[in-house]
Design an enzyme around this catalytic site. Structure first.
Site, PDB file in Angstrom:
ATOM      1  N   GLY A 123       0.677  -1.378   0.107  1.00 39.60           N
ATOM      2  CA  GLY A 123      -0.044   0.003  -0.243  1.00 39.60           C
ATOM      3  C   GLY A 123       0.666   1.233   0.038  1.00 39.60           C
ATOM      4  N   GLU A 182       4.399  -6.203   2.083  1.00 41.76           N
ATOM      5  CA  GLU A 182       4.002  -6.716   0.879  1.00 41.76           C
ATOM      6  C   GLU A 182       3.825  -5.703  -0.141  1.00 41.76           C
ATOM      7  OE1 GLU A 182       1.218 -10.238   2.897  1.00 41.76           O
ATOM      8  OE2 GLU A 182       0.284  -8.452   2.002  1.00 41.76           O
ATOM      9  N   GLY A 231       3.893  -3.919  -3.424  1.00 42.66           N
ATOM     10  CA  GLY A 231       4.163  -3.987  -5.040  1.00 42.66           C
ATOM     11  C   GLY A 231       4.520  -2.927  -5.701  1.00 42.66           C
ATOM     12  N   ARG A 232       3.456  -1.976  -5.675  1.00 34.39           N
ATOM     13  CA  ARG A 232       3.485  -0.624  -6.191  1.00 34.39           C
ATOM     14  C   ARG A 232       4.677   0.128  -6.244  1.00 34.39           C
ATOM     15  NH1 ARG A 232      -1.605   1.837  -7.506  1.00 34.39           N
ATOM     16  NH2 ARG A 232      -2.531   0.482  -5.941  1.00 34.39           N
ATOM     17  N   ARG A 246      -6.376   1.784 -14.917  1.00 37.02           N
ATOM     18  CA  ARG A 246      -6.428   2.580 -13.582  1.00 37.02           C
ATOM     19  C   ARG A 246      -7.303   4.064 -14.120  1.00 37.02           C
ATOM     20  NH1 ARG A 246      -2.801   4.453 -11.087  1.00 37.02           N
ATOM     21  NH2 ARG A 246      -3.984   3.954  -8.990  1.00 37.02           N
ATOM     22  N   TYR A 292     -10.819   4.018 -11.812  1.00 36.64           N
ATOM     23  CA  TYR A 292     -10.381   4.971 -10.534  1.00 36.64           C
ATOM     24  C   TYR A 292     -10.186   6.555 -10.964  1.00 36.64           C
ATOM     25  CZ  TYR A 292      -8.261   0.417  -8.887  1.00 36.64           C
ATOM     26  OH  TYR A 292      -8.045  -0.751  -8.440  1.00 36.64           O
ATOM     27  N   CYS A 326     -15.381   0.497 -27.305  1.00 32.31           N
ATOM     28  CA  CYS A 326     -16.384   1.131 -27.627  1.00 32.31           C
ATOM     29  C   CYS A 326     -17.014   1.421 -26.227  1.00 32.31           C
ATOM     30  CB  CYS A 326     -17.321   0.318 -28.392  1.00 32.31           C
ATOM     31  SG  CYS A 326     -16.616  -0.333 -29.922  1.00 32.31           S
ATOM     32  N   GLU A 327     -16.489   2.279 -25.609  1.00 30.02           N
ATOM     33  CA  GLU A 327     -16.557   2.509 -24.010  1.00 30.02           C
ATOM     34  C   GLU A 327     -16.318   4.081 -23.726  1.00 30.02           C
ATOM     35  OE1 GLU A 327     -17.904   1.853 -20.951  1.00 30.02           O
ATOM     36  OE2 GLU A 327     -17.780  -0.123 -21.560  1.00 30.02           O
TER      37      GLU A 327
HETATM   38  C1  LIG Z   1      -2.607  -5.897  -3.378  1.00 26.66           C
HETATM   39  C2  LIG Z   1      -2.216  -6.243  -2.162  1.00 26.66           C
HETATM   40  C3  LIG Z   1      -0.629  -5.713  -1.776  1.00 26.66           C
HETATM   41  C4  LIG Z   1       0.026  -4.877  -2.575  1.00 26.66           C
HETATM   42  O1  LIG Z   1      -0.366  -3.750  -2.546  1.00 26.66           O
HETATM   43  P1  LIG Z   1       0.486  -2.665  -3.434  1.00 26.66           P
HETATM   44  O2  LIG Z   1      -0.475  -1.213  -3.259  1.00 26.66           O
HETATM   45  O3  LIG Z   1       0.974  -2.855  -4.700  1.00 26.66           O
HETATM   46  O4  LIG Z   1       1.906  -2.038  -2.299  1.00 26.66           O
HETATM   47  C5  LIG Z   1      -0.176  -6.382  -0.707  1.00 26.66           C
HETATM   48  N1  LIG Z   1      -0.778  -7.163   0.048  1.00 26.66           N
HETATM   49  C6  LIG Z   1      -2.183  -7.485  -0.222  1.00 26.66           C
HETATM   50  C7  LIG Z   1      -2.704  -8.412   0.780  1.00 26.66           C
HETATM   51  C8  LIG Z   1      -2.893  -6.921  -1.286  1.00 26.66           C
HETATM   52  O5  LIG Z   1      -3.991  -7.639  -1.544  1.00 26.66           O
END
Ligand SMILES: *Cc1c(COP(=O)(O)O)cnc(C)c1O
Length: 417
Positions: A231, A273, A275-276, A311, A315, A342-343
């Site tokens: 997150g 965890e 990712g982004r 995205r 959003y 077509c959106e």
């Molecule tokens: C989506 C998600 C992440 C990764 O979120 P980022 O915004 O990409 O850092 C980590 N853990 C869980 C459980 C998620 O659903």
């Protein structure tokens, strides 16, 4: 402020186009490796710190391999994600299985891999037992702080979120697990998405560490790790600032001293965890302008569409747009930058001031390295694009070929009627 830079040249793009026409994604290996290293360095005070890269953000085995080499694990939430992690050599506790509404077969796979199983619900204690015949040695439970924590826009209010155990269930859950013979424990939460306020993550850590202290003393258990989820946001807009991961880290360190060390509770490993923040800023969607259309507004129609990057459409997310070779031109024309679905919400930008565009211009959409290609889809018969990696030596490696019409048709039962 953050400057939106592009590490590749027009020549680089044109070289790739000889193999796969636009649109395609380009990722920077160097950018991704540096992001991984920066986070690890910021948490070097915590022995055992690990980021389990959320596979869903950029599910390409080449990227997972690079991240594994930097020491990251994989955060998986489905069977294919676990299989991908396994195929790049990640097994055992290098895989965090954070799922919800989980099918038995996924618990079985996680157990076979020796992955860390992070339970989303108290009843899943019994689901795992039933599916696998036993509980794993190490179990983690996902906490939903409910009213104790305000959510943010993408993930919503925790009391409305489907994820995790309530506070009461955390006490009950660990006590059941202990009674059933589980001896190793972790704890997890994930309450934000794309959050740019460093303080938010520290507040979350405080809630978790207080809970760890309470659970430890009331149940007589100890926690090997506290997983604070992902997150951490990225500055999609040029006027935004990146999260200072050192500020997050030192805030968490302070909270560990205050809530754990001073109570004689052993220091857990901090897991995340994210990712982004690891791949997001280091991936670009490269597209060419197909048409310029002037009606009630001026439209720049690209050869990419929301099936490549959804995205903005779902959003209203901002993605910065640059025009290769026109970086220093004045943004003098207001465009809706569209795709060909077509959106009508198939727009990468609405009322965006850009340099004057012509058909054939190369448009680069920034910050598409996470939750970009991965969220792609095939509506309107749109084919998913290629992915390319700019290696640290500057060369280009195709890490996913573009889909073909035959790929799209592969699952159809043509002669059913
Ligand atoms: C989506 C998600 C992440 C990764 O979120 P980022 O915004 O990409 O850092 C980590 N853990 C869980 C459980 C998620 O659903």
């Amino acid at each position: 402020m953050n400057t939106k830079t592009i590490p590749f040249s027009r020549d680089f793009v044109e070289e790739i186009e000889k193999t796969t026409p636009t649109p395609f994604y380009i990722y920077s290996e160097e950018g991704i490796r540096n992001a991984a290293k920066t986070q690890i360095e910021a948490f070097s005070w915590n022995p055992g710190f690990r980021n389990y890269f959320a596979v869903k953000a950029s599910p390409n085995p080449n990227i997972l391999k690079i991240l594994a080499a930097e020491g990251l694990g994989a955060d998986c939430s489905s069977l294919p994600e676990m299989i991908m992690a396994e195929r790049v050599g990640l097994t055992g506790e290098s895989i965090m299985f954070t799922s919800n509404d989980t099918p038995d077969e996924e618990f079985i796979k996680a157990m076979k891999l020796g992955a860390i199983i992070n339970l989303d619900d108290i009843t899943h204690i019994y689901s795992v037992e039933r599916a696998c015949g036993r509980l794993p040695e190490l179990v983690s439970c996902r906490f939903n702080p409910g009213k104790a924590k305000k959510g943010n826009v993408i993930i919503g209010n925790p009391t409305e979120a489907k994820y995790g155990f309530t506070r009461e269930q955390m006490f009950e859950g660990y006590s059941i697990l202990k009674r059933k013979g589980v001896r190793r424990f972790g704890i997890h939460t994930m309450v934000a998405s794309n959050e740019l306020d460093a303080g938010y993550f520290v507040e979350t850590a405080v809630i978790m560490l207080e809970l760890v202290a309470e659970l430890s003393s009331s149940l007589g258990i100890s926690f090997e790790f506290v997983n604070l989820g992902g997150g951490i946001g990225i500055p999609y807009k040029p006027e935004q600032n990146p999260v200072d991961i050192k500020v997050v880290s030192s805030g968490i360190r302070g909270a560990c001293r205050k809530y754990l060390e001073s109570n004689g509770i052993p220091m857990p490993k901090i897991y995340m965890e994210c990712g982004r923040m690891i791949t997001g800023p280091y991936g670009w969607l490269v597209s060419r302008v197909r048409h310029i259309k002037k009606t009630y507004k001026t439209y720049a129609g690209l050869d990419a569409c929301m099936a490549n990057l959804m995205r903005p459409a779902i959003y209203g997310a901002y993605h910065h747009i640059s025009v290769l070779g026109k970086e220093s031109d004045t943004p003098s024309v207001k465009y809706d930058v569209t795709g060909s679905l077509c959106e009508n919400n198939d727009k990468f930008a609405i009322d965006r001031m850009l340099p004057e565009l012509s058909p054939g211009d190369i448009v680069v959409i920034h910050d598409a390295g996470a939750h970009g290609h991965a969220m792609g889809f095939n509506y309107n018969g749109k084919l998913r694009s290629a992915e390319w990696l700019m290696r640290t030596d500057g060369s280009a490696a195709m890490i996913r070929r573009p889909e073909t019409v035959e790929d799209l048709f592969a699952t159809i039962c043509w002669d059913a009627v």
